[in-house]
Design a protein around this motif. Structure first.
Motif, PDB file in Angstrom:
ATOM      1  N   SER A  60       0.823  -1.209   0.000  1.00 17.94           N
ATOM      2  CA  SER A  60       0.000   0.000   0.000  1.00 17.94           C
ATOM      3  C   SER A  60       0.858   1.261   0.000  1.00 17.94           C
ATOM      4  O   SER A  60       1.840   1.345   0.748  1.00 17.94           O
ATOM      5  CB  SER A  60      -0.913   0.016   1.231  1.00 17.94           C
ATOM      6  N   PRO A  61       0.497   2.270  -0.803  1.00 21.62           N
ATOM      7  CA  PRO A  61       1.227   3.541  -0.751  1.00 21.62           C
ATOM      8  C   PRO A  61       1.042   4.262   0.576  1.00 21.62           C
ATOM      9  O   PRO A  61       1.836   5.134   0.919  1.00 21.62           O
ATOM     10  CB  PRO A  61       0.604   4.349  -1.910  1.00 21.62           C
ATOM     11  N   PHE A  62       0.024   3.882   1.337  1.00 28.96           N
ATOM     12  CA  PHE A  62      -0.198   4.487   2.648  1.00 28.96           C
ATOM     13  C   PHE A  62       0.874   4.053   3.643  1.00 28.96           C
ATOM     14  O   PHE A  62       1.073   4.695   4.670  1.00 28.96           O
ATOM     15  CB  PHE A  62      -1.578   4.114   3.178  1.00 28.96           C
ATOM     16  N   ASP A  63       1.561   2.945   3.338  1.00 33.46           N
ATOM     17  CA  ASP A  63       2.578   2.417   4.249  1.00 33.46           C
ATOM     18  C   ASP A  63       3.987   2.842   3.867  1.00 33.46           C
ATOM     19  O   ASP A  63       4.949   2.451   4.515  1.00 33.46           O
ATOM     20  CB  ASP A  63       2.514   0.890   4.286  1.00 33.46           C
ATOM     21  N   GLU A  64       4.119   3.627   2.805  1.00 39.70           N
ATOM     22  CA  GLU A  64       5.419   4.052   2.306  1.00 39.70           C
ATOM     23  C   GLU A  64       5.539   5.567   2.413  1.00 39.70           C
ATOM     24  O   GLU A  64       4.544   6.291   2.317  1.00 39.70           O
ATOM     25  CB  GLU A  64       5.600   3.632   0.840  1.00 39.70           C
ATOM     26  N   ASP A  65       6.763   6.061   2.586  1.00 40.30           N
ATOM     27  CA  ASP A  65       6.968   7.508   2.612  1.00 40.30           C
ATOM     28  C   ASP A  65       6.614   8.127   1.263  1.00 40.30           C
ATOM     29  O   ASP A  65       5.824   9.059   1.178  1.00 40.30           O
ATOM     30  CB  ASP A  65       8.428   7.843   2.943  1.00 40.30           C
ATOM     31  N   THR A  66       7.247   7.610   0.222  1.00 37.26           N
ATOM     32  CA  THR A  66       7.052   8.111  -1.138  1.00 37.26           C
ATOM     33  C   THR A  66       6.956   6.931  -2.085  1.00 37.26           C
ATOM     34  O   THR A  66       7.764   6.001  -2.013  1.00 37.26           O
ATOM     35  CB  THR A  66       8.230   9.002  -1.582  1.00 37.26           C
ATOM     36  N   THR A  67       5.962   6.947  -2.963  1.00 33.37           N
ATOM     37  CA  THR A  67       5.828   5.899  -3.971  1.00 33.37           C
ATOM     38  C   THR A  67       5.611   6.552  -5.327  1.00 33.37           C
ATOM     39  O   THR A  67       5.110   7.673  -5.421  1.00 33.37           O
ATOM     40  CB  THR A  67       4.649   4.954  -3.664  1.00 33.37           C
ATOM     41  N   TYR A  68       5.988   5.824  -6.379  1.00 33.36           N
ATOM     42  CA  TYR A  68       5.895   6.357  -7.735  1.00 33.36           C
ATOM     43  C   TYR A  68       4.848   5.566  -8.508  1.00 33.36           C
ATOM     44  O   TYR A  68       4.998   4.385  -8.759  1.00 33.36           O
ATOM     45  CB  TYR A  68       7.262   6.291  -8.414  1.00 33.36           C
TER      46      TYR A  68
ATOM     47  N   SER B 132       3.709  10.871  -8.211  1.00 31.24           N
ATOM     48  CA  SER B 132       4.171  10.221  -6.985  1.00 31.24           C
ATOM     49  C   SER B 132       3.209  10.525  -5.850  1.00 31.24           C
ATOM     50  O   SER B 132       2.424  11.480  -5.912  1.00 31.24           O
ATOM     51  CB  SER B 132       5.590  10.682  -6.623  1.00 31.24           C
ATOM     52  N   TYR B 133       3.279   9.682  -4.823  1.00 31.46           N
ATOM     53  CA  TYR B 133       2.430   9.850  -3.649  1.00 31.46           C
ATOM     54  C   TYR B 133       3.306  10.083  -2.429  1.00 31.46           C
ATOM     55  O   TYR B 133       4.302   9.378  -2.222  1.00 31.46           O
ATOM     56  CB  TYR B 133       1.593   8.598  -3.391  1.00 31.46           C
ATOM     57  N   ILE B 134       2.927  11.055  -1.634  1.00 35.23           N
ATOM     58  CA  ILE B 134       3.566  11.294  -0.341  1.00 35.23           C
ATOM     59  C   ILE B 134       2.560  10.880   0.725  1.00 35.23           C
ATOM     60  O   ILE B 134       1.397  11.296   0.690  1.00 35.23           O
ATOM     61  CB  ILE B 134       3.925  12.778  -0.154  1.00 35.23           C
ATOM     62  N   SER B 135       3.002  10.068   1.677  1.00 37.39           N
ATOM     63  CA  SER B 135       2.124   9.637   2.760  1.00 37.39           C
ATOM     64  C   SER B 135       2.494  10.391   4.034  1.00 37.39           C
ATOM     65  O   SER B 135       3.477  10.053   4.700  1.00 37.39           O
ATOM     66  CB  SER B 135       2.253   8.126   2.991  1.00 37.39           C
ATOM     67  N   PRO B 136       1.751  11.447   4.391  1.00 39.36           N
ATOM     68  CA  PRO B 136       2.083  12.223   5.590  1.00 39.36           C
ATOM     69  C   PRO B 136       2.146  11.377   6.860  1.00 39.36           C
ATOM     70  O   PRO B 136       2.992  11.622   7.724  1.00 39.36           O
ATOM     71  CB  PRO B 136       0.949  13.247   5.663  1.00 39.36           C
ATOM     72  N   THR B 137       1.271  10.392   6.973  1.00 42.22           N
ATOM     73  CA  THR B 137       1.269   9.553   8.174  1.00 42.22           C
ATOM     74  C   THR B 137       2.575   8.784   8.306  1.00 42.22           C
ATOM     75  O   THR B 137       3.114   8.637   9.408  1.00 42.22           O
ATOM     76  CB  THR B 137       0.079   8.574   8.138  1.00 42.22           C
ATOM     77  N   SER B 138       3.108   8.306   7.185  1.00 43.42           N
ATOM     78  CA  SER B 138       4.378   7.588   7.231  1.00 43.42           C
ATOM     79  C   SER B 138       5.535   8.494   7.614  1.00 43.42           C
ATOM     80  O   SER B 138       6.562   8.035   8.108  1.00 43.42           O
ATOM     81  CB  SER B 138       4.665   6.937   5.872  1.00 43.42           C
TER      82      SER B 138
ATOM     83  N   ARG C  98      -5.656  13.852  -1.360  1.00 45.51           N
ATOM     84  CA  ARG C  98      -6.689  12.880  -1.672  1.00 45.51           C
ATOM     85  C   ARG C  98      -6.580  11.669  -0.740  1.00 45.51           C
ATOM     86  O   ARG C  98      -5.568  10.973  -0.725  1.00 45.51           O
ATOM     87  CB  ARG C  98      -6.577  12.391  -3.114  1.00 45.51           C
ATOM     88  N   ASP C  99      -7.631  11.450   0.053  1.00 45.03           N
ATOM     89  CA  ASP C  99      -7.760  10.234   0.866  1.00 45.03           C
ATOM     90  C   ASP C  99      -6.532   9.957   1.730  1.00 45.03           C
ATOM     91  O   ASP C  99      -6.084   8.822   1.848  1.00 45.03           O
ATOM     92  CB  ASP C  99      -8.028   9.021  -0.034  1.00 45.03           C
ATOM     93  N   GLY C 100      -5.973  10.982   2.345  1.00 42.44           N
ATOM     94  CA  GLY C 100      -4.840  10.787   3.240  1.00 42.44           C
ATOM     95  C   GLY C 100      -3.490  10.757   2.554  1.00 42.44           C
ATOM     96  O   GLY C 100      -2.467  10.546   3.211  1.00 42.44           O
ATOM     97  N   LEU C 101      -3.462  10.976   1.246  1.00 47.26           N
ATOM     98  CA  LEU C 101      -2.208  11.026   0.497  1.00 47.26           C
ATOM     99  C   LEU C 101      -2.064  12.389  -0.164  1.00 47.26           C
ATOM    100  O   LEU C 101      -3.058  13.060  -0.459  1.00 47.26           O
ATOM    101  CB  LEU C 101      -2.177   9.949  -0.587  1.00 47.26           C
ATOM    102  N   ILE C 102      -0.822  12.790  -0.381  1.00 50.58           N
ATOM    103  CA  ILE C 102      -0.548  13.949  -1.227  1.00 50.58           C
ATOM    104  C   ILE C 102      -0.171  13.404  -2.595  1.00 50.58           C
ATOM    105  O   ILE C 102       0.798  12.658  -2.742  1.00 50.58           O
ATOM    106  CB  ILE C 102       0.606  14.803  -0.673  1.00 50.58           C
TER     107      ILE C 102
END
Length: 253
Positions: free
Chosen positions: A138-146, A162-168, A224-228
């Motif tokens: 899941s991208p929610f579990d990673e700092d940055t994913t492409y 790319s996705y930034i996960s603030p929670t991570s 969007r949905d907890g991701l940047i």
């Protein structure tokens, strides 16, 4: 070309890591931006130097279909409604259901990287990228994913989703504006604007080539949905921003 793309990604990753709270070295603390709030601009704040960005935004405001056109849904894969967060690839088109846009290339002058090529450019393994794309990771579990990389085969200019996960990053309240503000602070006369892009409100920064290590860099970000969700255009000689932006279109359902 892949070395150039790798340099772009490394630059983005460094900015992401230094923009966060150093989660391995510092205990968790909720970010406080009250004394460092983004200097948000609007579309009306444009200057002469923003001319090409404004032209690109104008292009992004057009689409090949309208909301009332029944054919607008014909080009959207039936599986998109059940799509995974990372998006869906079909032929020469990448569909992003979270931010509701698509990147459509011709496969010749512009091409979309497959999982092996993304892995090579990012220093990951093909299995890791595939696991993200097909939902095993899941991208929610990673700092940055492409999620997608499109590249101009001649100039090396790129479009990177790319996705930034603030929670991570241990910064759950970190927004797209906060992220871009931290990046903009590293440059002179670079500031965050809020603009209409692909029919939605995005935050954007425009880093000129003379201030960037990897060509002109324009970054659009949206929450969007907890991701940047970050769309990064890196433009080299031989490609214009308008050309690159013209490959993106909004999705209508």
């Amino acid at each position: 070309m892949k070395k150039r793309i790798s340099a772009i990604l490394i630059c983005m990753l460094i900015l992401s890591l230094t923009g966060g709270c150093g989660k391995e070295k510092e205990p968790y603390s909720s970010p406080n931006f009250s004394n460092n709030s983004p200097d948000m601009g609007t579309e009306t704040d444009a200057t002469v130097t923003d001319a090409s960005l404004n032209d690109a935004l104008m292009i992004a405001s057009y689409t090949d279909a309208t909301m009332s056109d029944a054919s607008a849904t014909d080009a959207v894969p039936a599986s998109l409604t059940d799509a995974l967060p990372m998006g869906v690839y079909q032929d020469n088109t990448y569909y992003n259901g979270l931010a509701e846009f698509k990147i459509e290339v011709d496969g010749e002058s512009w091409k979309l990287f497959d999982s092996v090529e993304v892995a090579s450019a990012t220093g990951a393994t093909a299995d890791y990228v595939s696991n993200l794309w097909y939902g095993y990771t899941s991208p929610f579990d990673e700092d940055t994913t492409y999620a997608a990389i499109a590249s101009n085969t001649q100039s090396g200019s790129t479009i990177i989703v790319s996705y930034i996960s603030p929670t991570s990053y241990n910064m759950p309240n970190y927004s797209s504006a906060d992220y871009l503000k931290r990046v903009a602070d590293r440059y002179e006369d670079v500031y965050v604007r809020n603009v209409t892009f692909l029919g939605q409100q995005y935050d954007v920064i425009d880093i000129p080539e003379e201030e960037s290590d990897v060509g002109r860099r324009v970054q659009f970000a949206i929450d969007r949905d907890g991701l940047i969700i970050l769309i990064t255009f890196t433009i080299f000689e031989g490609t214009t921003l308008e050309e690159a932006v013209g490959l993106l279109k909004p999705l209508y359902y």
